[in-house]
Design a protein around this motif. Sequence first.
Motif, PDB file in Angstrom:
ATOM      1  N   LYS A  24       5.917   4.200   4.551  1.00  0.00           N
ATOM      2  CA  LYS A  24       6.780   5.386   4.634  1.00  0.00           C
ATOM      3  C   LYS A  24       6.055   6.621   4.129  1.00  0.00           C
ATOM      4  O   LYS A  24       6.217   7.696   4.672  1.00  0.00           O
ATOM      5  CB  LYS A  24       8.064   5.180   3.827  1.00  0.00           C
ATOM      6  CG  LYS A  24       9.049   4.275   4.508  1.00  0.00           C
ATOM      7  CD  LYS A  24      10.309   4.131   3.698  1.00  0.00           C
ATOM      8  CE  LYS A  24      11.297   3.205   4.393  1.00  0.00           C
ATOM      9  NZ  LYS A  24      12.529   3.045   3.606  1.00  0.00           N
ATOM     10  N   ARG A  25       5.231   6.464   3.080  1.00  0.00           N
ATOM     11  CA  ARG A  25       4.490   7.599   2.540  1.00  0.00           C
ATOM     12  C   ARG A  25       3.416   8.080   3.496  1.00  0.00           C
ATOM     13  O   ARG A  25       3.060   9.249   3.515  1.00  0.00           O
ATOM     14  CB  ARG A  25       3.858   7.238   1.206  1.00  0.00           C
ATOM     15  CG  ARG A  25       4.858   7.314   0.070  1.00  0.00           C
ATOM     16  CD  ARG A  25       4.199   7.121  -1.252  1.00  0.00           C
ATOM     17  NE  ARG A  25       4.590   5.783  -1.700  1.00  0.00           N
ATOM     18  CZ  ARG A  25       3.793   4.882  -2.239  1.00  0.00           C
ATOM     19  NH1 ARG A  25       2.531   5.155  -2.441  1.00  0.00           N
ATOM     20  NH2 ARG A  25       4.233   3.707  -2.590  1.00  0.00           N
ATOM     21  N   SER A  83       7.088   0.762   1.343  1.00  0.00           N
ATOM     22  CA  SER A  83       7.032   2.058   0.679  1.00  0.00           C
ATOM     23  C   SER A  83       5.737   2.774   1.019  1.00  0.00           C
ATOM     24  O   SER A  83       5.728   3.980   1.277  1.00  0.00           O
ATOM     25  CB  SER A  83       7.151   1.864  -0.831  1.00  0.00           C
ATOM     26  OG  SER A  83       7.032   3.089  -1.484  1.00  0.00           O
TER      27      SER A  83
END
Length: 85
Positions: A82-83, A79
Amino acid sequence: MKAVIDRIVDDKYAVIIVGDEENEHVIPLEQVVDGAKEGTWLHVVIKNNKIIEMLIDQETTNSTKRRIQNKMELLRRRSSLKRKK
């Protein structure tokens, strides 16, 4: 037989999932072995479709916790990556 405490309902009952067939047993919380909580793995003895004995399986409980923690960490890292993109 292996079992896991799936959940506690209304602070009164423990829902225990037993064996590969995942049979569900609901028992009063006061009948659960001391120290057990949601996610605790157990060795149980069943007679006449009732749990008559239970012991905490600390080794399985610990290894399951570690496996879940590792998966959660992997998801957090994915996560985070991805950010950053």
